[in-house]
Design an enzyme around this catalytic site. Structure first.
Site, PDB file in Angstrom:
ATOM      1  N   ARG A   1       0.789  -1.254  -0.024  1.00  0.00           N
ATOM      2  CA  ARG A   1       0.095   0.189   0.080  1.00  0.00           C
ATOM      3  C   ARG A   1       0.755   1.350   0.080  1.00  0.00           C
ATOM      4  NH1 ARG A   1      -5.391  -1.605   3.686  1.00  0.00           N
ATOM      5  NH2 ARG A   1      -5.440  -3.712   2.917  1.00  0.00           N
TER       6      ARG A   1
ATOM      7  N   GLU B   1       1.068   4.235   1.225  1.00  0.00           N
ATOM      8  CA  GLU B   1       0.630   5.073   2.170  1.00  0.00           C
ATOM      9  C   GLU B   1       1.286   6.298   2.111  1.00  0.00           C
ATOM     10  OE1 GLU B   1      -2.086   4.275   4.072  1.00  0.00           O
ATOM     11  OE2 GLU B   1      -1.699   1.897   4.037  1.00  0.00           O
TER      12      GLU B   1
ATOM     13  N   ARG C   1       1.942   3.249  12.562  1.00  0.00           N
ATOM     14  CA  ARG C   1       1.246   2.038  12.304  1.00  0.00           C
ATOM     15  C   ARG C   1       0.916   1.611  10.897  1.00  0.00           C
ATOM     16  NH1 ARG C   1      -4.756   2.908  13.751  1.00  0.00           N
ATOM     17  NH2 ARG C   1      -5.097   4.689  12.744  1.00  0.00           N
ATOM     18  N   HIS C   2       1.793   2.505   9.951  1.00  0.00           N
ATOM     19  CA  HIS C   2       1.262   2.206   8.612  1.00  0.00           C
ATOM     20  C   HIS C   2       2.849   1.959   7.957  1.00  0.00           C
ATOM     21  CE1 HIS C   2      -2.320   4.366   8.888  1.00  0.00           C
ATOM     22  NE2 HIS C   2      -2.876   3.495   8.125  1.00  0.00           N
TER      23      HIS C   2
ATOM     24  N   GLU D   1      -6.721  -0.009  15.394  1.00  0.00           N
ATOM     25  CA  GLU D   1      -7.427  -1.163  14.403  1.00  0.00           C
ATOM     26  C   GLU D   1      -6.508  -2.201  14.139  1.00  0.00           C
ATOM     27  OE1 GLU D   1      -9.072   0.368  10.691  1.00  0.00           O
ATOM     28  OE2 GLU D   1      -8.628  -1.552   9.832  1.00  0.00           O
TER      29      GLU D   1
ATOM     30  N   SER E   1     -10.185  -5.579   9.896  1.00  0.00           N
ATOM     31  CA  SER E   1     -11.459  -5.254   9.384  1.00  0.00           C
ATOM     32  C   SER E   1     -12.034  -6.430   8.566  1.00  0.00           C
ATOM     33  CB  SER E   1     -11.294  -4.088   8.415  1.00  0.00           C
ATOM     34  OG  SER E   1     -10.971  -3.056   8.982  1.00  0.00           O
TER      35      SER E   1
ATOM     36  N   ARG F   1       0.395  -5.365  13.005  1.00  0.00           N
ATOM     37  CA  ARG F   1      -0.304  -4.476  14.263  1.00  0.00           C
ATOM     38  C   ARG F   1      -0.819  -5.058  15.391  1.00  0.00           C
ATOM     39  NH1 ARG F   1      -4.032  -0.384  11.486  1.00  0.00           N
ATOM     40  NH2 ARG F   1      -2.901   0.623  10.144  1.00  0.00           N
TER      41      ARG F   1
HETATM   42  P1  ATP Z   1      -6.126   2.020   8.668  1.00  0.00           P
HETATM   43  O1  ATP Z   1      -7.538   2.731   8.536  1.00  0.00           O
HETATM   44  O2  ATP Z   1      -5.662   1.570   9.934  1.00  0.00           O
HETATM   45  O3  ATP Z   1      -5.181   2.649   7.766  1.00  0.00           O
HETATM   46  P2  ATP Z   1      -7.424   0.170   6.784  1.00  0.00           P
HETATM   47  O4  ATP Z   1      -8.709   0.131   7.414  1.00  0.00           O
HETATM   48  O5  ATP Z   1      -6.923   0.901   5.623  1.00  0.00           O
HETATM   49  O6  ATP Z   1      -6.364   0.359   7.734  1.00  0.00           O
HETATM   50  P3  ATP Z   1      -7.668  -2.738   6.028  1.00  0.00           P
HETATM   51  O7  ATP Z   1      -7.844  -2.507   4.583  1.00  0.00           O
HETATM   52  O8  ATP Z   1      -8.944  -2.761   6.910  1.00  0.00           O
HETATM   53  O9  ATP Z   1      -6.992  -1.606   6.521  1.00  0.00           O
HETATM   54  O10 ATP Z   1      -6.808  -3.989   6.162  1.00  0.00           O
HETATM   55  C1  ATP Z   1      -6.822  -4.945   7.215  1.00  0.00           C
HETATM   56  C2  ATP Z   1      -5.831  -5.021   8.269  1.00  0.00           C
HETATM   57  O11 ATP Z   1      -4.467  -4.913   7.829  1.00  0.00           O
HETATM   58  C3  ATP Z   1      -6.096  -3.679   9.151  1.00  0.00           C
HETATM   59  O12 ATP Z   1      -6.743  -3.605   9.929  1.00  0.00           O
HETATM   60  C4  ATP Z   1      -4.528  -3.446   9.609  1.00  0.00           C
HETATM   61  O13 ATP Z   1      -4.439  -4.176  10.581  1.00  0.00           O
HETATM   62  C5  ATP Z   1      -3.673  -3.775   8.376  1.00  0.00           C
HETATM   63  N1  ATP Z   1      -3.099  -2.984   7.454  1.00  0.00           N
HETATM   64  C6  ATP Z   1      -3.792  -2.489   6.711  1.00  0.00           C
HETATM   65  N2  ATP Z   1      -2.983  -1.363   5.822  1.00  0.00           N
HETATM   66  C7  ATP Z   1      -1.667  -1.519   6.662  1.00  0.00           C
HETATM   67  C8  ATP Z   1      -0.547  -0.772   6.616  1.00  0.00           C
HETATM   68  N3  ATP Z   1      -0.148   0.147   5.635  1.00  0.00           N
HETATM   69  N4  ATP Z   1       0.408  -1.019   7.183  1.00  0.00           N
HETATM   70  C9  ATP Z   1       0.323  -1.946   8.336  1.00  0.00           C
HETATM   71  N5  ATP Z   1      -0.751  -2.734   8.388  1.00  0.00           N
HETATM   72  C10 ATP Z   1      -1.812  -2.569   7.685  1.00  0.00           C
HETATM   73 MG    MG Z   2      -9.992  -1.325   7.954  1.00  0.00          MG
END
Ligand code: ATP
Ligand code: MG
Length: 438
Positions: A217, A219, A225-226, A361, A364, A412
């Site tokens: 991703r 980000e 945490r990302h 989080e 999801s 996470r």
């Molecule tokens: P956030 O809102 O915290 O950025 P997200 O809702 O975009 O997360 P999801 O698509 O729901 O993320 O991904 C499922 C899980 O994968 C998340 O709950 C998180 O634990 C993990 N995750 C997602 N993106 C990342 C990232 N860039 N780095 C680390 N862990 C991630």
């Molecule tokens: Mg999510």
């Protein structure tokens, strides 16, 4: 040196037994010279052993060789195990032979004996040496146990492990978080998650699948945490009634993982000074309306209909902990507008949830839409082009059972379990917008 290894390791430093002859191999953690007696602290994966060389009891050659050893040199030591109240674990090794396996430059990029702290960038720049620290090694042993326990639980629940492509023609959820790559004559993307593939698997009759998935991703911002690359446990399951069936698997999975870490990684947890609280199942559910009310009562400015941001999530974590004593809780009944197009719903409420751990989080999930017409309508309502979802939609036209699943972020989960300040501490070689090396 650099020749054939003569001394072959017989055990790790934590398996010494009084009276045995052993060969240990590892790094020179420290060296002390008290004149008539010399000590080496030899560090291997499992701990630190004291090598004790009294002048009267070892050969002159060994006594001299010890002087030449530098910090972080690699040696093998053959010797006898003796009890010694002052030594770590009450045991020491009296050396008969020492072989130098590898030397190290004298000016170390950081201090593996953990006496001198280094900032996170220095640590990550020199990650090979940072991971030599016993506390850092402990984090990765716990991570390995998380994965082992997760597999154990999911296999016991009739899930089949799969792998799906990481190079894809289109993004899962579209948006700016995609990494485009050049793929021969076309553009392709790195997979954000296995979402679309694991849903496709529900049309194959495989029923219950899981993947130890790798997410890519882009980000934009640098947060604690990302990451650009992260790992997750993804599952998808068929013939569910609603999202509660998925929640059941997730809470029991997390509970099994925490129990296994507590039981099997005691030494690592105590080295890190961590106690893992294990909540009873079912975990608490906080629905979206309650969450908004709790936050508003706590003086936070949140409006109904918004997704929760980092700060409000954290605040809610504190409120739930204070009010109910829970570290882990599900956020349920989100407004549909905050969730992706494939999310099933009742009116304006999504059949989706998040699992939060100490205000962050970690997962999801939810029930997905399995009716192809409803799915097309939702894609359009989200302003996405239906034509670019043809390949995804096809399996839905030929017999798709009701299904749902989740993605549970491993990095996470580890971060929150061990109270790590930064997600990067629990990832071997974390990559983010600023960091692509090592
Ligand atoms: P956030 O809102 O915290 O950025 P997200 O809702 O975009 O997360 P999801 O698509 O729901 O993320 O991904 C499922 C899980 O994968 C998340 O709950 C998180 O634990 C993990 N995750 C997602 N993106 C990342 C990232 N860039 N780095 C680390 N862990 C991630
Ligand atoms: Mg999510």
């Amino acid at each position: 040196m650099c020749g054939v290894i003569m001394l072959k390791r017989t055990c790790y430093s934590d398996k010494l037994k009084e009276g045995e002859e052993v060969v240990l191999s590892g790094w020179v953690h420290e060296r002390r010279d008290l004149g008539g007696i010399k000590f080496i602290l030899l560090r291997d994966r499992e701990g630190i052993a004291q090598i004790t060389a009294p002048k009267k009891k070892v050969s002159e050659e060994i006594f001299k060789l010890i002087d030449s050893l530098g910090r972080e040199w690699i040696i093998s030591v053959k010797g006898n195990v003796k009890s010694s109240p002052q030594a770590p674990n009450g045991l020491e090794v009296i050396p008969q032979e020492i072989e130098i396996i590898s030397t190290a430059e004298p000016s170390l990029p950081l201090d593996p004996s953990e006496k001198v702290d280094a900032d996170i960038d220095t640590r990550l720049d020199n990650r090979f040496m940072d991971i030599r620290k016993p506390k850092v090694t402990a984090i990765f042993k716990i991570r390995s146990e998380i994965l082992r326990a997760a597999r154990e639980y999911l296999l016991s629940q009739a899930f089949v492990e799969i792998q799906t492509p990481k190079i894809t023609a289109s993004g899962t959820e579209g948006g700016t978080e995609l990494f485009p790559i050049s793929y021969f004559e076309r553009e392709a993307f790195l997979a954000q998650s296995p979402q679309l593939y694991k849903q496709t698997m529900m049309a194959t009759g495989m029923d219950r699948v899981f993947e130890m998935a790798h997410y890519f991703r882009a980000e934009e911002s640098n947060t604690r945490r990302h990451l650009s690359e992260s790992d997750a446990i993804d599952i998808e399951m068929s013939f569910i009634e609603n999202e509660e069936d998925v929640i059941y698997i997730l809470e029991n999975l997390v509970s099994h993982i925490l129990n296994c870490v507590n039981k099997n990684k005691k030494n690592e947890l105590s080295l890190l000074g961590i106690e893992v609280n294990i909540p009873s199942t079912p975990f608490r559910r906080v629905n979206y309306d309650q969450a908004i009310t709790l936050l508003q009562e706590g003086g936070f400015n949140v409006r109904y209909g918004e997704d929760l941001g980092t700060e409000t999530e954290k605040a809610l974590g504190n409120i739930v902990k204070e009010k109910y004593g829970d570290d882990l809780y599900f956020l349920t009944k989100y407004p549909l507008s905050t969730k992706p197009f494939y999310t099933n719903f009742d009116g304006e409420i999504a059949r989706a949830f998040d699992l939060d751990y100490k205000g962050v989080e970690i997962s999801s999930g939810g029930q997905r839409i399995h009716n192809v017409d409803v799915l097309k309508t939702r894609i359009k309502e989200k302003g996405l082009p239906v034509t670019s979802f043809e390949a995804y939609l096809k399996p839905f036209r030929f017999g798709m059972p009701p299904h749902g699943g989740f993605g549970l972020g491993i990095d996470r989960l580890l971060m929150q379990m061990l109270n790590l300040e930064n997600i990067r501490e629990g990832v071997l070689f974390p990559h983010d917008r600023r960091r692509l090396e090592p």
